[in-house]
Design a protein around this motif. Sequence first.
Motif, PDB file in Angstrom:
ATOM      1  N   ALA A  32     -19.357   9.349  10.736  1.00  0.00           N
ATOM      2  CA  ALA A  32     -19.165  10.676  11.317  1.00  0.00           C
ATOM      3  C   ALA A  32     -17.796  10.803  11.980  1.00  0.00           C
ATOM      4  O   ALA A  32     -17.370  11.901  12.313  1.00  0.00           O
ATOM      5  N   ASP A  33     -17.112   9.676  12.149  1.00  0.00           N
ATOM      6  CA  ASP A  33     -15.790   9.698  12.765  1.00  0.00           C
ATOM      7  C   ASP A  33     -14.778  10.349  11.829  1.00  0.00           C
ATOM      8  O   ASP A  33     -14.910  10.255  10.606  1.00  0.00           O
ATOM      9  N   PRO A  34     -13.757  10.977  12.399  1.00  0.00           N
ATOM     10  CA  PRO A  34     -12.709  11.558  11.549  1.00  0.00           C
ATOM     11  C   PRO A  34     -12.017  10.478  10.717  1.00  0.00           C
ATOM     12  O   PRO A  34     -11.845   9.340  11.171  1.00  0.00           O
ATOM     13  N   LEU A  35     -11.648  10.833   9.502  1.00  0.00           N
ATOM     14  CA  LEU A  35     -10.875   9.925   8.661  1.00  0.00           C
ATOM     15  C   LEU A  35      -9.489   9.737   9.262  1.00  0.00           C
ATOM     16  O   LEU A  35      -8.965  10.639   9.915  1.00  0.00           O
ATOM     17  N   THR A  36      -8.921   8.596   9.024  1.00  0.00           N
ATOM     18  CA  THR A  36      -7.545   8.362   9.442  1.00  0.00           C
ATOM     19  C   THR A  36      -6.687   8.173   8.194  1.00  0.00           C
ATOM     20  O   THR A  36      -7.194   7.837   7.111  1.00  0.00           O
ATOM     21  N   TRP A  37      -5.398   8.376   8.387  1.00  0.00           N
ATOM     22  CA  TRP A  37      -4.472   8.138   7.277  1.00  0.00           C
ATOM     23  C   TRP A  37      -4.528   6.671   6.862  1.00  0.00           C
ATOM     24  O   TRP A  37      -4.428   6.348   5.675  1.00  0.00           O
ATOM     25  N   GLN A  38      -4.713   5.787   7.815  1.00  0.00           N
ATOM     26  CA  GLN A  38      -4.779   4.360   7.511  1.00  0.00           C
ATOM     27  C   GLN A  38      -6.005   4.036   6.658  1.00  0.00           C
ATOM     28  O   GLN A  38      -5.925   3.206   5.737  1.00  0.00           O
ATOM     29  N   GLU A  39      -7.141   4.665   6.967  1.00  0.00           N
ATOM     30  CA  GLU A  39      -8.346   4.441   6.157  1.00  0.00           C
ATOM     31  C   GLU A  39      -8.131   4.929   4.731  1.00  0.00           C
ATOM     32  O   GLU A  39      -8.537   4.259   3.776  1.00  0.00           O
ATOM     33  N   MET A  40      -7.504   6.095   4.597  1.00  0.00           N
ATOM     34  CA  MET A  40      -7.259   6.623   3.265  1.00  0.00           C
ATOM     35  C   MET A  40      -6.311   5.709   2.496  1.00  0.00           C
ATOM     36  O   MET A  40      -6.526   5.431   1.310  1.00  0.00           O
ATOM     37  N   ASP A  41      -5.272   5.218   3.159  1.00  0.00           N
ATOM     38  CA  ASP A  41      -4.318   4.314   2.522  1.00  0.00           C
ATOM     39  C   ASP A  41      -5.013   3.021   2.086  1.00  0.00           C
ATOM     40  O   ASP A  41      -4.816   2.552   0.964  1.00  0.00           O
ATOM     41  N   ALA A  42      -5.829   2.443   2.973  1.00  0.00           N
ATOM     42  CA  ALA A  42      -6.539   1.202   2.638  1.00  0.00           C
ATOM     43  C   ALA A  42      -7.485   1.431   1.464  1.00  0.00           C
ATOM     44  O   ALA A  42      -7.559   0.602   0.544  1.00  0.00           O
ATOM     45  N   TRP A  43      -8.203   2.547   1.462  1.00  0.00           N
ATOM     46  CA  TRP A  43      -9.120   2.858   0.364  1.00  0.00           C
ATOM     47  C   TRP A  43      -8.350   2.980  -0.949  1.00  0.00           C
ATOM     48  O   TRP A  43      -8.756   2.405  -1.965  1.00  0.00           O
ATOM     49  N   ARG A  45      -5.473   1.708  -1.798  1.00  0.00           N
ATOM     50  CA  ARG A  45      -4.982   0.403  -2.244  1.00  0.00           C
ATOM     51  C   ARG A  45      -6.121  -0.439  -2.808  1.00  0.00           C
ATOM     52  O   ARG A  45      -5.979  -1.067  -3.857  1.00  0.00           O
ATOM     53  N   MET A  46      -7.255  -0.469  -2.116  1.00  0.00           N
ATOM     54  CA  MET A  46      -8.386  -1.292  -2.572  1.00  0.00           C
ATOM     55  C   MET A  46      -8.958  -0.797  -3.891  1.00  0.00           C
ATOM     56  O   MET A  46      -9.401  -1.586  -4.726  1.00  0.00           O
ATOM     57  N   MET A  47      -8.948   0.511  -4.082  1.00  0.00           N
ATOM     58  CA  MET A  47      -9.501   1.088  -5.299  1.00  0.00           C
ATOM     59  C   MET A  47      -8.454   1.257  -6.399  1.00  0.00           C
ATOM     60  O   MET A  47      -8.757   1.761  -7.473  1.00  0.00           O
ATOM     61  N   ASP A  48      -7.214   0.835  -6.085  1.00  0.00           N
ATOM     62  CA  ASP A  48      -6.100   0.988  -7.019  1.00  0.00           C
ATOM     63  C   ASP A  48      -6.006   2.440  -7.497  1.00  0.00           C
ATOM     64  O   ASP A  48      -5.926   2.735  -8.677  1.00  0.00           O
ATOM     65  N   ARG A  49      -6.025   3.328  -6.523  1.00  0.00           N
ATOM     66  CA  ARG A  49      -6.052   4.772  -6.787  1.00  0.00           C
ATOM     67  C   ARG A  49      -4.814   5.425  -6.177  1.00  0.00           C
ATOM     68  O   ARG A  49      -4.550   5.239  -4.994  1.00  0.00           O
ATOM     69  N   GLN A  50      -4.071   6.137  -6.961  1.00  0.00           N
ATOM     70  CA  GLN A  50      -2.930   6.896  -6.455  1.00  0.00           C
ATOM     71  C   GLN A  50      -3.399   8.281  -6.039  1.00  0.00           C
ATOM     72  O   GLN A  50      -4.028   8.979  -6.824  1.00  0.00           O
TER      73      GLN A  50
END
Length: 73
Positions: A32-43, A45-50
Amino acid sequence: MTGHKPRELDIPSMPDGMAYLAGLFWELKRTADPLTWQEMDAWARMMDRQIDPEEARTIMKMDGIQCRVMSEA
């Protein structure tokens, strides 16, 4: 059950071509916490998604809306 659709569920349908962003949003949104730019970046990179900058901004806007709606509930 009244058999009637609540007015709150009368929302516009998602614009054509945007459904994939909703999928990405819900894949990212795990708490429920707001997403962070760092979480999006980590996701990404981990998912190999641009994710292009406009997609990232849109996902963050979706998160802001979702967080605001949940805080009003």
